[in-house]
Scaffold this motif. Structure first.
Motif, short mmCIF file in Angstrom:
data_model
loop_
_atom_site.label_atom_id
_atom_site.label_comp_id
_atom_site.label_asym_id
_atom_site.label_seq_id
_atom_site.Cartn_x
_atom_site.Cartn_y
_atom_site.Cartn_z
N HIS A 84 25.08 -23.04 30.83
CA HIS A 84 25.48 -22.44 32.09
C HIS A 84 25.98 -21.01 31.92
CE1 HIS A 84 26.26 -26.61 34.15
NE2 HIS A 84 24.98 -26.35 33.95
N LEU A 85 26.14 -20.56 30.68
CA LEU A 85 26.62 -19.21 30.42
C LEU A 85 25.54 -18.18 30.72
CD1 LEU A 85 28.46 -19.76 27.02
CD2 LEU A 85 29.50 -19.54 29.27
N ARG A 86 25.96 -17.00 31.13
CA ARG A 86 25.02 -15.91 31.34
C ARG A 86 24.36 -15.52 30.02
NH1 ARG A 86 27.95 -11.40 35.26
NH2 ARG A 86 27.75 -12.54 37.23
N ARG A 87 23.13 -14.99 30.14
CA ARG A 87 22.43 -14.55 28.94
C ARG A 87 23.20 -13.47 28.20
NH1 ARG A 87 19.12 -10.34 27.99
NH2 ARG A 87 19.12 -9.80 30.22
N THR A 88 23.80 -12.54 28.95
CA THR A 88 24.58 -11.48 28.30
C THR A 88 25.79 -12.06 27.58
OG1 THR A 88 25.68 -11.09 30.42
CG2 THR A 88 23.85 -9.63 29.83
N THR A 89 26.37 -13.12 28.13
CA THR A 89 27.52 -13.75 27.47
C THR A 89 27.09 -14.39 26.16
OG1 THR A 89 28.57 -14.22 29.60
CG2 THR A 89 29.31 -15.50 27.71
N ALA A 90 25.97 -15.11 26.18
CA ALA A 90 25.48 -15.75 24.96
C ALA A 90 25.17 -14.70 23.89
CB ALA A 90 24.24 -16.58 25.26
N GLY A 91 24.55 -13.58 24.30
CA GLY A 91 24.27 -12.52 23.34
C GLY A 91 25.53 -11.90 22.79
N SER A 92 26.50 -11.67 23.67
CA SER A 92 27.77 -11.10 23.23
C SER A 92 28.48 -12.02 22.25
CB SER A 92 28.67 -10.84 24.44
OG SER A 92 28.10 -9.90 25.31
N LEU A 93 28.50 -13.31 22.55
CA LEU A 93 29.15 -14.27 21.66
C LEU A 93 28.46 -14.30 20.29
CD1 LEU A 93 29.88 -17.23 24.10
CD2 LEU A 93 31.57 -15.83 22.91
N THR A 94 27.15 -14.12 20.28
CA THR A 94 26.43 -14.10 19.00
C THR A 94 26.88 -12.92 18.16
OG1 THR A 94 24.50 -15.16 20.01
CG2 THR A 94 24.15 -14.01 17.93
N VAL A 95 26.99 -11.75 18.77
CA VAL A 95 27.41 -10.56 18.03
C VAL A 95 28.87 -10.67 17.61
CG1 VAL A 95 27.72 -8.06 18.17
CG2 VAL A 95 25.70 -9.12 19.18
N ILE A 96 29.72 -11.13 18.51
CA ILE A 96 31.13 -11.29 18.19
C ILE A 96 31.31 -12.28 17.03
CG2 ILE A 96 33.32 -12.20 19.04
CD1 ILE A 96 32.50 -11.05 21.81
N THR A 97 30.60 -13.40 17.10
CA THR A 97 30.71 -14.41 16.05
C THR A 97 30.21 -13.88 14.72
OG1 THR A 97 30.38 -16.12 17.73
CG2 THR A 97 30.15 -16.78 15.43
N ALA A 98 29.13 -13.10 14.74
CA ALA A 98 28.64 -12.50 13.49
C ALA A 98 29.69 -11.55 12.90
CB ALA A 98 27.34 -11.74 13.75
N THR A 99 30.38 -10.81 13.74
CA THR A 99 31.44 -9.93 13.26
C THR A 99 32.57 -10.73 12.65
OG1 THR A 99 30.91 -8.32 15.01
CG2 THR A 99 33.06 -8.10 13.94
N VAL A 100 32.92 -11.85 13.26
CA VAL A 100 33.97 -12.72 12.74
C VAL A 100 33.55 -13.29 11.38
CG1 VAL A 100 35.21 -14.88 13.12
CG2 VAL A 100 34.91 -13.26 15.00
N VAL A 101 32.30 -13.71 11.26
CA VAL A 101 31.82 -14.22 9.96
C VAL A 101 31.88 -13.14 8.91
CG1 VAL A 101 29.78 -15.10 8.74
CG2 VAL A 101 30.39 -16.03 10.99
N ASP A 102 31.58 -11.90 9.28
CA ASP A 102 31.72 -10.79 8.34
C ASP A 102 33.17 -10.66 7.85
OD1 ASP A 102 29.12 -9.89 8.10
OD2 ASP A 102 29.26 -8.52 9.79
N LEU A 103 34.12 -10.82 8.77
CA LEU A 103 35.53 -10.76 8.39
C LEU A 103 35.90 -11.89 7.43
CD1 LEU A 103 37.29 -9.90 11.79
CD2 LEU A 103 36.82 -8.36 9.88
#
Length: 446
Positions: free
Chosen positions: A422-441
């Motif tokens: 039910h999430l917006r496509r932009t939200t899913a994309g944003s979460l993907t990038v944010i999560t990748a940044t967190v994994v980098d940390l």
């Protein structure tokens, strides 16, 4: 769509790649204003929107400018340069929210805060292998970059592939490829057990939706039964009310801790599963304790949180900790001190930004090095005060933390259960990038 690249070489000078054009900001204007005016002129001349990629200090922002002057970000979301950035551009550095903006400084805001020249943070290299290489069969398949050889599924190339039966790969700089790279980062190797803590001592800033979104994204790309999202609020928060599949009333952290104490040796996976609630994406959640009718209610302590992590470490890879608002609570102190990555949601409201900034100032003193593993998420919402953004971003960047943006998500803001599809496509994309940044940390050394 017409595309061109601009590189900012100083605070007042930028160069347009391939044209020899040099943009010089006049007195009273920023270089971002000059880039915007130049982009609008190109759009007017072309009679169509233009897409401009603005590079500075190893970071890139993509903005689409229409002939009427409307500017919109061209990709899901992305980091604002910080004082800790390296010169090498991370895979997801140029992704920003795909939302209309009204100010040119906002559209080009990713370049408005150049990174100082001091040394910064980066992803951990892969572990060194023994120099004595093992023999490899010549029949072994060659290595493949995840997603790189798959045909494009979105954008113009995706439509051509679907209509004409082609197999065009996405452009290396496209949104689709950047999301594929981010997904590969999320699915990559991490330490044996890691804790991601979502914290802001101000209530109502979106900690729980961000925690749920991170857990969903991690499970989507890493697989089921790898992630647990736990409510570590001292007296139970709203996690159980926001996830897709709510847990039974009797299922909570204290029940899990009691089962572990009663077990002989480590808690068996089957016994653990009875105290967790599986979600559609494959992540599990464990709720906090809400029973305030007991004659002697005891809040979640630091020892309780540590015991929970010890149990989960035998069965899962990642704990996402959704915290409460009391920084004096033992569970809050444990979650922050043990965080391999600290995520701080900050709506564009002065009270929320001030509280988060004060929290990080305190952590810089009490937990040296914690800010090196911290990312601030600027969340868009209906109660935003846009004039707060510049001061807010500058203040967090001055602390040396990474800053990303998250587009407005009605499901997050509305208080409903967060169902992934039910999430917006932009939200899913944003979460993907944010999560990748967190994994980098999580995977960084030091």
């Amino acid at each position: 769509m017409h595309e061109f690249t601009v590189e900012i070489v100083s605070d007042r000078v930028a160069r347009v790649a391939g044209t020899g054009d040099e943009l010089v900001a006049p007195v009273g204007k920023s270089i971002q204003d000059s880039i915007y005016e130049y982009s609008q002129k190109r759009a007017v001349d072309a009679g169509a929107p233009v897409e401009v990629a603005v590079h500075r200090s190893g970071r890139c922002t993509q903005v689409t400018v229409a002939p009427d002057g409307t500017a919109s970000r061209s990709a899901p979301t992305g980091p604002i340069p910080t004082s800790a950035d390296r010169g090498e551009e991370p895979a997801n550095a140029d992704m920003i929210a795909e939302e209309p903006v009204s100010l040119t400084s906002d559209a080009l805001g990713d370049t408005a805060h150049p990174a100082p020249d001091d040394a910064g943070q980066g992803s951990a290299p892969h572990p060194a292998h023994d120099a004595r290489r093992q023999p490899v069969s010549v029949l072994a398949a060659p290595g493949i970059i995840p997603g790189a050889t798959e045909p494009a599924r979105t954008g113009i190339r995706g439509r051509l592939n679907a209509v004409l039966g082609l197999s065009l790969s996405p452009k290396p700089s496209s949104t689709e490829m950047r999301l594929r790279v981010a997904a590969a980062t999320i699915a990559g190797p991490i330490p044996d057990f890691s804790t991601i803590t979502v914290a802001n001592t101000k209530g109502g800033v979106g900690k729980t939706p961000i925690a749920v979104g991170l857990a969903q994204t991690l499970a989507t790309h890493r697989g089921g039964a790898t992630v647990v999202c736990a409510d570590l609020a001292e007296s139970g928060g709203s996690l159980a009310d926001r996830v897709s599949v709510p847990p039974p009333d009797e299922q909570n952290i204290f029940g899990l801790l009691a089962a572990d104490q009663a077990a002989t040796g480590h808690l068996r996976p089957s016994a653990l599963g009875r105290h967790l609630t599986r979600q559609p994406s494959g992540e599990d959640i464990v709720a906090g304790h809400h029973d305030l009718t007991a004659t002697q209610h005891v809040g979640l302590s630091g020892d309780d949180a540590a015991a929970l992590a010890s149990i989960l470490a035998h069965h899962r890879e990642i704990l996402v900790a959704d915290t409460g608002n009391n920084p004096l609570a033992g569970s809050w102190q444990w979650a922050v001190s043990e965080a391999d990555a600290l995520v701080v949601p900050v709506p564009l409201r002065r009270d929320a930004a001030t509280t988060a900034h004060r929290m990080l100032l305190d952590l810089a003193t009490t937990h040296p090095g914690r800010l090196d593993r911290t990312v601030v998420i600027i969340t868009d919402g209906p109660g935003d005060t846009p004039m707060v953004e510049s001061d807010t971003v500058d203040a967090f960047i001055a602390l040396g933390v990474q800053v990303l943006r998250m587009p407005y998500e009605p499901l997050f803001a509305g208080g409903e259960r967060i169902v992934p599809h039910h999430l917006r496509r932009t939200t899913a994309g944003s979460l993907t990038v944010i999560t990748a940044t967190v994994v980098d940390l999580i995977t960084k050394t030091g």
